[in-house]
Design an enzyme around this catalytic site. Structure first.
Site, PDB file in Angstrom:
ATOM      1  N   GLU A 125      12.446   7.777  -9.592  1.00 11.61           N
ATOM      2  CA  GLU A 125      11.746   6.645  -9.097  1.00 11.61           C
ATOM      3  C   GLU A 125      10.138   6.722  -9.306  1.00 11.61           C
ATOM      4  O   GLU A 125       9.701   7.999  -9.669  1.00 11.61           O
ATOM      5  CB  GLU A 125      11.979   6.314  -7.484  1.00 11.61           C
ATOM      6  CG  GLU A 125      13.355   5.927  -7.183  1.00 11.61           C
ATOM      7  CD  GLU A 125      13.869   5.732  -6.122  1.00 11.61           C
ATOM      8  OE1 GLU A 125      13.443   4.692  -5.501  1.00 11.61           O
ATOM      9  OE2 GLU A 125      14.267   6.602  -5.273  1.00 11.61           O
ATOM     10  N   HIS A 253       7.304  -3.609  -2.057  1.00 10.72           N
ATOM     11  CA  HIS A 253       8.346  -3.362  -3.136  1.00 10.72           C
ATOM     12  C   HIS A 253       8.137  -4.114  -4.351  1.00 10.72           C
ATOM     13  O   HIS A 253       8.389  -5.528  -3.975  1.00 10.72           O
ATOM     14  CB  HIS A 253       9.826  -3.138  -2.753  1.00 10.72           C
ATOM     15  CG  HIS A 253      10.717  -2.296  -3.512  1.00 10.72           C
ATOM     16  ND1 HIS A 253      11.019  -2.711  -4.952  1.00 10.72           N
ATOM     17  CD2 HIS A 253      11.374  -1.281  -3.296  1.00 10.72           C
ATOM     18  CE1 HIS A 253      12.093  -1.777  -5.178  1.00 10.72           C
ATOM     19  NE2 HIS A 253      12.026  -0.975  -4.320  1.00 10.72           N
ATOM     20  N   ARG A 299       4.344   2.600  -6.779  1.00  5.11           N
ATOM     21  CA  ARG A 299       4.540   1.252  -6.378  1.00  5.11           C
ATOM     22  C   ARG A 299       3.368   0.170  -6.284  1.00  5.11           C
ATOM     23  O   ARG A 299       3.555  -0.903  -6.522  1.00  5.11           O
ATOM     24  CB  ARG A 299       5.215   1.190  -4.965  1.00  5.11           C
ATOM     25  CG  ARG A 299       6.714   1.523  -5.144  1.00  5.11           C
ATOM     26  CD  ARG A 299       7.408   1.261  -4.099  1.00  5.11           C
ATOM     27  NE  ARG A 299       8.692   1.804  -4.057  1.00  5.11           N
ATOM     28  CZ  ARG A 299       9.759   2.152  -3.512  1.00  5.11           C
ATOM     29  NH1 ARG A 299       9.412   1.944  -2.093  1.00  5.11           N
ATOM     30  NH2 ARG A 299      10.957   2.837  -3.648  1.00  5.11           N
ATOM     31  N   HIS A 360       8.092  -4.292   2.501  1.00  8.24           N
ATOM     32  CA  HIS A 360       9.456  -3.121   2.268  1.00  8.24           C
ATOM     33  C   HIS A 360       9.223  -2.107   3.326  1.00  8.24           C
ATOM     34  O   HIS A 360       9.790  -1.618   3.919  1.00  8.24           O
ATOM     35  CB  HIS A 360       9.280  -2.724   0.986  1.00  8.24           C
ATOM     36  CG  HIS A 360      10.405  -1.659   0.432  1.00  8.24           C
ATOM     37  ND1 HIS A 360      11.781  -2.094   0.708  1.00  8.24           N
ATOM     38  CD2 HIS A 360      10.521  -0.452   0.433  1.00  8.24           C
ATOM     39  CE1 HIS A 360      12.604  -0.992   0.396  1.00  8.24           C
ATOM     40  NE2 HIS A 360      11.700  -0.040   0.144  1.00  8.24           N
ATOM     41  N   ARG A 395       3.698   5.479   0.226  1.00 12.13           N
ATOM     42  CA  ARG A 395       4.802   6.310   0.203  1.00 12.13           C
ATOM     43  C   ARG A 395       5.415   6.505  -1.072  1.00 12.13           C
ATOM     44  O   ARG A 395       5.582   5.575  -1.673  1.00 12.13           O
ATOM     45  CB  ARG A 395       5.862   5.662   1.388  1.00 12.13           C
ATOM     46  CG  ARG A 395       7.008   6.578   1.225  1.00 12.13           C
ATOM     47  CD  ARG A 395       8.032   5.877   2.375  1.00 12.13           C
ATOM     48  NE  ARG A 395       8.651   4.385   1.752  1.00 12.13           N
ATOM     49  CZ  ARG A 395       9.617   4.093   1.186  1.00 12.13           C
ATOM     50  NH1 ARG A 395      10.511   5.232   1.139  1.00 12.13           N
ATOM     51  NH2 ARG A 395       9.775   3.001   0.580  1.00 12.13           N
TER      52      ARG A 395
HETATM   53  P1  FAD Z   1      15.826   1.905  11.050  1.00 15.67           P
HETATM   54  O1  FAD Z   1      16.987   2.304   9.963  1.00 15.67           O
HETATM   55  O2  FAD Z   1      15.416   0.766  10.859  1.00 15.67           O
HETATM   56  O3  FAD Z   1      16.623   1.824  12.674  1.00 15.67           O
HETATM   57  C1  FAD Z   1      15.951   1.213  13.532  1.00 15.67           C
HETATM   58  C2  FAD Z   1      16.752   0.649  14.756  1.00 15.67           C
HETATM   59  O4  FAD Z   1      16.173   0.635  15.764  1.00 15.67           O
HETATM   60  C3  FAD Z   1      17.965  -0.131  14.562  1.00 15.67           C
HETATM   61  O5  FAD Z   1      19.035   0.232  14.947  1.00 15.67           O
HETATM   62  C4  FAD Z   1      17.405  -1.051  15.133  1.00 15.67           C
HETATM   63  O6  FAD Z   1      18.322  -2.255  15.652  1.00 15.67           O
HETATM   64  C5  FAD Z   1      16.808  -0.643  16.476  1.00 15.67           C
HETATM   65  N1  FAD Z   1      15.653  -1.260  17.248  1.00 15.67           N
HETATM   66  C6  FAD Z   1      14.460  -1.793  16.663  1.00 15.67           C
HETATM   67  N2  FAD Z   1      13.937  -2.261  17.776  1.00 15.67           N
HETATM   68  C7  FAD Z   1      14.648  -2.126  18.886  1.00 15.67           C
HETATM   69  C8  FAD Z   1      14.478  -2.384  20.355  1.00 15.67           C
HETATM   70  N3  FAD Z   1      13.388  -3.012  20.847  1.00 15.67           N
HETATM   71  N4  FAD Z   1      15.483  -1.902  21.351  1.00 15.67           N
HETATM   72  C9  FAD Z   1      16.664  -1.497  20.811  1.00 15.67           C
HETATM   73  N5  FAD Z   1      16.594  -1.123  19.547  1.00 15.67           N
HETATM   74  C10 FAD Z   1      15.719  -1.400  18.607  1.00 15.67           C
HETATM   75  N6  FAD Z   1      14.076   4.717   1.939  1.00 15.67           N
HETATM   76  C11 FAD Z   1      14.396   5.670   1.174  1.00 15.67           C
HETATM   77  O7  FAD Z   1      14.044   6.967   1.716  1.00 15.67           O
HETATM   78  N7  FAD Z   1      15.170   5.630   0.213  1.00 15.67           N
HETATM   79  C12 FAD Z   1      15.769   4.325  -0.170  1.00 15.67           C
HETATM   80  O8  FAD Z   1      16.434   4.483  -1.182  1.00 15.67           O
HETATM   81  C13 FAD Z   1      15.342   3.317   0.557  1.00 15.67           C
HETATM   82  N8  FAD Z   1      15.883   2.129   0.352  1.00 15.67           N
HETATM   83  C14 FAD Z   1      15.366   1.028   1.222  1.00 15.67           C
HETATM   84  C15 FAD Z   1      16.029  -0.389   0.760  1.00 15.67           C
HETATM   85  C16 FAD Z   1      15.770  -1.190   1.765  1.00 15.67           C
HETATM   86  C17 FAD Z   1      16.539  -2.604   1.375  1.00 15.67           C
HETATM   87  C18 FAD Z   1      14.883  -1.101   2.833  1.00 15.67           C
HETATM   88  C19 FAD Z   1      14.795  -2.190   3.857  1.00 15.67           C
HETATM   89  C20 FAD Z   1      14.320   0.198   3.217  1.00 15.67           C
HETATM   90  C21 FAD Z   1      14.652   1.171   2.447  1.00 15.67           C
HETATM   91  N9  FAD Z   1      14.021   2.439   2.365  1.00 15.67           N
HETATM   92  C22 FAD Z   1      14.388   3.689   1.631  1.00 15.67           C
HETATM   93  C23 FAD Z   1      13.303   2.688   3.583  1.00 15.67           C
HETATM   94  C24 FAD Z   1      14.368   3.413   4.703  1.00 15.67           C
HETATM   95  O9  FAD Z   1      15.502   2.836   4.753  1.00 15.67           O
HETATM   96  C25 FAD Z   1      13.744   3.207   6.079  1.00 15.67           C
HETATM   97  O10 FAD Z   1      12.441   3.650   6.141  1.00 15.67           O
HETATM   98  C26 FAD Z   1      14.476   4.164   7.216  1.00 15.67           C
HETATM   99  O11 FAD Z   1      15.947   3.774   6.805  1.00 15.67           O
HETATM  100  C27 FAD Z   1      14.142   3.829   8.659  1.00 15.67           C
HETATM  101  O12 FAD Z   1      14.852   4.568   9.492  1.00 15.67           O
HETATM  102  P2  FAD Z   1      14.839   4.510  10.859  1.00 15.67           P
HETATM  103  O13 FAD Z   1      15.735   5.123  11.693  1.00 15.67           O
HETATM  104  O14 FAD Z   1      13.365   4.968  11.224  1.00 15.67           O
HETATM  105  O15 FAD Z   1      14.759   2.789  11.093  1.00 15.67           O
HETATM  106  C1  SIN Z   2      14.526   1.514  -3.807  1.00 11.96           C
HETATM  107  O1  SIN Z   2      15.974   1.919  -3.945  1.00 11.96           O
HETATM  108  O2  SIN Z   2      13.827   1.217  -4.624  1.00 11.96           O
HETATM  109  C2  SIN Z   2      14.139   1.785  -2.435  1.00 11.96           C
HETATM  110  C3  SIN Z   2      13.642   3.242  -2.491  1.00 11.96           C
HETATM  111  C4  SIN Z   2      12.585   3.385  -1.393  1.00 11.96           C
HETATM  112  O3  SIN Z   2      12.237   2.378  -0.521  1.00 11.96           O
HETATM  113  O4  SIN Z   2      12.187   4.534  -1.018  1.00 11.96           O
END
Ligand code: FAD
Ligand code: SIN
Length: 553
Positions: A125, A253, A299, A360, A395
């Site tokens: 990437e 993104h 990015r 993103h 990032r």
């Molecule tokens: P999340 O996985 O967003 O979890 C947050 C949780 O908190 C959820 O369960 C939500 O319901 C809960 N929540 C929020 N507010 C409240 C509240 N007030 N009360 C109770 N619950 C609450 N990163 C990579 O490293 N590689 C990738 O390939 C990648 N691809 C991505 C593709 C997409 C489409 C997106 C959107 C993001 C991508 N990212 C990627 C970024 C990555 O997915 C996120 O940064 C990471 O998953 C965040 O994890 P988290 O556990 O911090 O939050």
């Molecule tokens: C992607 O698959 O392009 C998302 C990867 C990332 O946000 O880290």
């Protein structure tokens, strides 16, 4: 009449069920009772949507130094080296931890079986100098979330509460009597939680509270994020007085699917990693005008290049062409993207994909130290809601799943070492939530339009290319909106949509204020008024902290 339970008591309260929250809960379950609260279904998270994968050094040709250098370079001078080193070096061990849970990363071999490190199929990437992204086809996040949830559901020490949305943290002002005499007021005791099924507020008390609430992409009109991403953790921590860092660094993104209806989903960067080419609508490949690494430039560079080309041509999108990669390869490497594009009538083996940049990832968030601890005792933050110093001003792709997992497990290790502390007391008595008035539906009719207004305003004035004039205009409008929303929140019974709107308004204010503080361009923050990077004055983090507790803004 059934008597309602007064308190929900746990050793650990984890707010959020993405990769950060669930991995932390699994670790903490070894030493105590854990409540995982999640505002919708347990799988609703950004994690569930992650496509590209998780960056980690597993190939013999790769090295920690190379991954560290790439992260620091893309972070544009303001990553915390100590944090980057720790997280990058934890990569292989964290991959093994996920594999032990049953995450089956794609391998070069087609036959199943135990994989040696060299067998992983490693994606590439933007910004990475090596192929180092482990993935499960193009649905890595779903595979990880599925395994974490399965293990958590089977764990007797973990209670998952779906449809429970955290409203605010419990601090000294919430205990009876208020903690001003003798007790440290800067301690967190739990959180007020709205059970959206029952429509009532519950009081959860715990010895350690961890915000793992994810990002805030929904503050923007075009976003890859699902509806849960409203920055609740950042807003709650801000209200509690925790420093919020680096909010100006919002990652767009470069390639989300463009549709006239506005429905969208991510077209993974790994699609460009496999050879996808960006072109204008009339077929001109343009990235060579912007960066030597072309489509695999960092990015921010690619997103700004697309933005510039769209402004030049007046088109609403550019094209991502993968037709030369062949249908068979596309269907096996990107089954999810292939299927989703077909739903919109695009066979990506035959036609280029219309794409636009979309909000993103939030590089900034709740300020924490190297161990994930906030300035408030017993309160931690991890995952996208936090700002550990890993990402700096931009990032590196696929570093966030790694950061979330690594920090969660580090926090757990730290807690395990010191729990229970000698000073650990009983849970204090907490004031009851009072919610007696009648919800003003008429007024709400007007307020609810504000979500759209905020998202449009942020996209139009606080997007990829900024200026002081636009930021000041956004600030003026947001101040009025934020105050109206706060007043409405204070005067009406609490509801999930109001909680989220209030938090979105807070996040918008934090982004605008941080962006106005940074009078230079660096990484994801680009302003036409100060197009150069100014290391003398701005090689540091921005910090916004609530100081006046009598009002929010
Ligand atoms: P999340 O996985 O967003 O979890 C947050 C949780 O908190 C959820 O369960 C939500 O319901 C809960 N929540 C929020 N507010 C409240 C509240 N007030 N009360 C109770 N619950 C609450 N990163 C990579 O490293 N590689 C990738 O390939 C990648 N691809 C991505 C593709 C997409 C489409 C997106 C959107 C993001 C991508 N990212 C990627 C970024 C990555 O997915 C996120 O940064 C990471 O998953 C965040 O994890 P988290 O556990 O911090 O939050
Ligand atoms: C992607 O698959 O392009 C998302 C990867 C990332 O946000 O880290």
């Amino acid at each position: 009449m059934v008597r309602q339970k007064r308190y929900y008591n746990y050793d650990f309260l984890v707010i959020g069920s993405g990769i950060a929250g669930l991995s932390l809960a699994l670790e903490l379950s070894e030493i105590g009772k854990v409540a995982v609260l999640t505002k919708k279904r347990d799988s609703d998270s950004n994690t569930n949507y992650a496509q590209g994968g998780i960056a980690a050094v597993t190939a013999e040709t790769d090295s920690f130094e190379s991954h560290i250098d790439d992260t620091l370079r893309v972070g544009c001078g303001i990553c915390k080296r100590q944090v980057v080193e720790r997280i990058v070096r934890s990569g292989p061990e964290n991959i093994q931890w996920l594999s032990r849970l049953g995450v089956d990363f794609s391998s070069k071999k087609t036959s199943p079986g135990d994989k040696g490190a060299e067998d992983f199929d490693l994606g590439k990437e933007g910004g990475h100098s090596q192929n180092r992204v482990l993935h499960v086809a193009d649905y890595t996040g779903r595979a990880i979330e599925h395994r974490l949830l399965r293990a958590s559901r089977e764990n007797d020490n973990i209670d998952i509460y779906e449809n429970h949305i955290a409203i605010d943290l419990l601090l000294g002002i919430h205990i009876i009597p208020p903690a001003t005499r003798g007790r440290d007021i800067r301690i967190c005791y739990g959180a007020y939680i709205l059970d959206t099924d029952e429509g009532r507020v519950k009081t959860f008390r715990a010895h350690r509270i961890i915000l793992a609430t994810g990002g805030a992409g929904r503050a923007y009109y075009h976003t890859t994020n699902p509806s849960i991403a409203t920055g609740d953790g950042m807003a709650m921590a801000y209200r509690a007085g925790t420093p919020i860092l680096n909010m100006e660094f919002v990652q767009f993104h470069p390639t989300s699917l463009y549709t006239p209806s506005g429905d969208t989903f991510l077209i993974s960067e790994t699609v460009r990693g496999e050879g996808g080419r960006l072109k204008t609508v009339d077929g001109r490949r343009f990235m060579e005008d912007y960066h030597k690494d072309m489509e695999l430039a960092p990015r921010d560079v690619v997103a700004r290049a697309i933005d510039a080309e769209m402004k030049k041509t007046g088109d609403s999108y550019v094209l991502l062409d993968v037709t030369h990669l062949g249908g068979q390869f596309l269907q096996s490497r990107f089954p999810n993207i292939y299927r989703n594009c077909l739903k919109f009538g695009i066979d990506i083996a035959e036609n280029p994909i219309p794409v636009v940049p979309a909000a993103h990832y939030f590089c900034g968030g709740v300020g924490v130290d190297v161990k994930g601890q906030t300035v408030i005792k017993n309160l931690y933050a991890c995952g996208e809601t936090s700002s550990t110093g890993m990402h700096g001003a931009n990032r590196l792709a696929s570093n966030s799943l790694l950061e979330a997992l690594s920090t969660a497990r580090l926090i757990a290790a730290e807690i395990k070492e010191n729990f229970p502390r000698k000073d650990e007391g009983k849970h204090p008595r907490i004031r009851k939530w009072i919610d007696e008035e009648v919800f003003d539906h008429q007024e709400w009719g007007m307020i609810s339009h504000d979500e759209n207004t905020i998202r449009r305003l942020m996209s139009d004035y606080v997007g990829i290319v900024r200026s002081d004039k636009r930021l000041n205009r956004a600030l003026e409008r947001m101040q009025i909106l934020a105050r109206d929303i706060e007043e409405f929140y204070q005067n009406n019974p609490v509801r999930a949509d109001v909680i989220e709107l209030r938090n979105l308004a807070t996040v918008a204010m934090l982004v605008i204020q941080s962006a106005l503080e940074r009078k230079e361009s660096r990484g994801l923050h680009y302003t036409t008024d100060y197009p150069e990077t100014d290391d003398k004055k701005f090689k540091h983090h921005t910090e916004i902290r609530r100081t006046d507790f009598t009002k929010l803004w």
